[in-house]
Scaffold this motif. Structure first.
Motif, mmCIF file in Angstrom:
data_model
loop_
_atom_site.group_PDB
_atom_site.id
_atom_site.type_symbol
_atom_site.label_atom_id
_atom_site.label_comp_id
_atom_site.label_asym_id
_atom_site.label_seq_id
_atom_site.Cartn_x
_atom_site.Cartn_y
_atom_site.Cartn_z
ATOM 1 N N ASP A 4 -1.163 11.855 4.731
ATOM 2 C CA ASP A 4 -1.512 10.788 5.665
ATOM 3 C C ASP A 4 -0.327 10.496 6.561
ATOM 4 N N VAL A 5 -0.609 10.054 7.775
ATOM 5 C CA VAL A 5 0.402 9.640 8.742
ATOM 6 C C VAL A 5 0.154 8.169 9.047
ATOM 7 N N ARG A 6 1.128 7.352 8.725
ATOM 8 C CA ARG A 6 0.971 5.907 8.893
ATOM 9 C C ARG A 6 1.398 5.482 10.299
ATOM 10 N N PRO A 7 0.904 4.331 10.784
ATOM 11 C CA PRO A 7 1.327 3.847 12.106
ATOM 12 C C PRO A 7 2.836 3.596 12.150
ATOM 13 N N GLY A 8 3.463 4.056 13.220
ATOM 14 C CA GLY A 8 4.904 3.885 13.367
ATOM 15 C C GLY A 8 5.735 4.805 12.511
ATOM 16 N N GLU A 9 5.135 5.878 11.958
ATOM 17 C CA GLU A 9 5.857 6.801 11.080
ATOM 18 C C GLU A 9 5.888 8.185 11.713
ATOM 19 N N ILE A 10 6.994 8.896 11.485
ATOM 20 C CA ILE A 10 7.108 10.296 11.900
ATOM 21 C C ILE A 10 7.044 11.139 10.638
ATOM 22 N N PHE A 11 5.964 11.894 10.502
ATOM 23 C CA PHE A 11 5.740 12.737 9.333
ATOM 24 C C PHE A 11 6.037 14.177 9.737
ATOM 25 N N GLY A 12 6.990 14.806 9.049
ATOM 26 C CA GLY A 12 7.371 16.168 9.360
ATOM 27 C C GLY A 12 6.593 17.174 8.527
ATOM 28 N N ARG A 193 9.010 10.944 6.358
ATOM 29 C CA ARG A 193 8.549 11.720 5.212
ATOM 30 C C ARG A 193 8.329 13.155 5.647
ATOM 31 N N VAL A 194 8.327 14.063 4.663
ATOM 32 C CA VAL A 194 8.235 15.489 4.963
ATOM 33 C C VAL A 194 7.209 16.111 4.032
ATOM 34 N N GLY A 195 6.383 17.013 4.599
ATOM 35 C CA GLY A 195 5.469 17.833 3.823
ATOM 36 C C GLY A 195 5.849 19.297 3.987
ATOM 37 N N TYR A 198 3.155 26.125 2.397
ATOM 38 C CA TYR A 198 3.329 27.549 2.106
ATOM 39 C C TYR A 198 1.963 28.154 1.791
ATOM 40 N N GLY A 199 1.620 29.234 2.478
ATOM 41 C CA GLY A 199 0.366 29.917 2.213
ATOM 42 C C GLY A 199 -0.857 29.056 2.441
ATOM 43 N N GLY A 200 -0.799 28.182 3.452
ATOM 44 C CA GLY A 200 -1.939 27.325 3.741
ATOM 45 C C GLY A 200 -2.096 26.139 2.819
ATOM 46 N N ARG A 201 -1.127 25.884 1.941
ATOM 47 C CA ARG A 201 -1.207 24.756 1.014
ATOM 48 C C ARG A 201 0.019 23.870 1.173
ATOM 49 N N LEU A 202 -0.174 22.604 0.887
ATOM 50 C CA LEU A 202 0.928 21.649 0.901
ATOM 51 C C LEU A 202 1.520 21.628 -0.502
#
Length: 416
Positions: A4-12, A193-195, A198-202
């Protein structure tokens, strides 16, 4: 995969090429090819499932509530249309608003506003990338901005300006950003936060500091260990052996063929996603210690490069001063002995010779002038005993010479 990406957040979203990062952005925008199929349970956005919407309904969201910043800015701009006209297409009458123009100038688009009739080819890559970001973020004030490797083709200086632009837009507009990149150093600078994909999976999701200080998945630890900043200067870089080709087709863990901790269960069963504190990881053996991969502290937002140390004076052609020797311990000075006067009285000067013709065998002068006496002039030197010279202040008692008065020669050597 789920995130999920929260408002005001930068998710990498990070991972090597072919892991599926750009496909995630394309799926959220509803721009996948017709042969592609979204197997996710849903893509929830503002209470609606984007995976179930018709294309007509997606067009009302695409570009308005969800905006995309592509990797190549020229793919989003018309090369034969002036930039001023293209800004007018997207911003409309808002382009005449002083607040909007001040915002554009504040993010480095002053030259674009001053030259509205120029074509996109007249501007640099950094200016065009900022222009595309401004169009995406300001045209309809979206709630979610998808940035697909927006700084890959930029140099380090322009990249820093673009990253600062994302931080400014996040603070001023409060929008959420999904930042896709393969550069861990860039992700560490701007993401919350960072995700890791690899191989189409988180395979792992965690706060940015946790990813770099305590990675749990073997693939995440291998990525961190491959960074130049985590490799000792006297050791080569540690690449990950093998390739990711066909990883999404394996029945078990997609990283199993390259993982140093693979067991039988890794090759036959897909791991479940488990939570460990603030980290979620999909691995049968999370947190397996790897002695050769050290943990590193979080990378600061700005990096200062120290100035080089000045060269020693001897290397710049300037003679280096001689180092001072250590001071000797204080000693008690010995008393200076007083010169003892002669025991016998000094002989009187001989009488002057009677007037007469000059003789070739004149008596030698008993007191000739010093050959290099300072300040001496030609003339008659007074005869007689001279007072002893004053001792030099630099002479010590051991080196002060003893003065002895000279005895004039006997004027009558034949007299007995």
């Amino acid at each position: 995969m789920s995130f999920d990406v929260r408002p005001g957040e930068i998710f990498g979203l990070v991972g090597e090429s072919g892991s599926g990062k750009s496909s995630v952005c394309t799926a959220v925008m509803g721009l996948l090819p017709s042969a592609a199929h979204v197997a996710a349970d849903g893509i929830d956005f503002e209470g609606r499932d984007l995976a179930r919407l018709r294309d007509r309904d997606l067009r009302r969201i695409r570009g308005r509530r969800i905006a995309l910043v592509p990797q190549q800015p020229m793919t989003s701009l018309a090369p034969t249309t002036p930039v001023g006209r293209q800004l007018r297409w997207y911003l409309g009458d808002r382009l005449d608003d002083p607040a909007v123009r001040a915002t554009l100038a504040g993010i480095g688009l002053g030259p674009v506003l001053d030259r509205p009739r120029d074509l996109p080819g007249a501007f640099s890559g950094g200016q065009l990338q900022r222009l595309v970001i401004a169009i995406a973020a300001l045209s309809h004030e979206p709630a979610l901005l998808l940035a697909d490797e927006p700084t890959t083709t930029l140099d380090a200086t322009v990249q820093a300006h673009v990253l600062k632009l994302f931080l400014t837009l996040r603070e001023e507009l409060g929008l959420g950003v999904l930042y896709v990149s393969h550069d861990l150093a860039v992700v560490a600078r701007i993401c919350d936060r960072v995700g890791v994909m690899y191989g189409g999976r988180l395979v792992e999701t965690a706060p940015v500091r946790e990813i770099f200080t305590n990675p749990r998945h073997p693939y995440t630890r291998a990525l961190v260990a491959a960074m130049p900043s985590t490799t000792p200067p006297d050791e080569p870089l540690r690449p990950i052996p093998g390739t990711a080709d066909g990883a999404n087709l394996l029945p078990g863990c997609p990283f199993a063929p390259r993982c140093p901790h693979t067991t039988d269960v890794c090759t036959t069963h897909m791991p479940d996603t488990t939570r460990h504190g603030t980290t979620t990881v999909a691995c049968h053996h999370p947190s397996t210690p790897i002695p050769t991969i050290p943990t590193i502290p979080a990378i600061p937002a700005t990096t200062t490069i120290p100035a080089p140390a000045p060269a020693p004076p001897s290397e710049r052609g300037v003679p280096q001063p001689t180092p001072k020797r250590a001071a000797d311990p204080p000693t008690t000075p010995e008393p200076t002995p007083t010169p003892t006067p002669a025991a016998h009285p000094a002989p009187e000067s001989p009488p002057a010779p009677p007037p007469g013709p000059a003789s070739s065998a004149a008596a030698p002068d008993p007191h000739p002038p010093p050959p290099h006496a300072p300040g001496s002039v030609s003339g008659t030197v007074p005869r007689g005993p001279q007072p002893p010279p004053a001792p030099s202040p630099r002479q010590t008692s051991a080196s002060a010479p003893e003065h002895k008065p000279e005895v004039p020669p006997d004027p009558h050597p034949d007299a007995t």
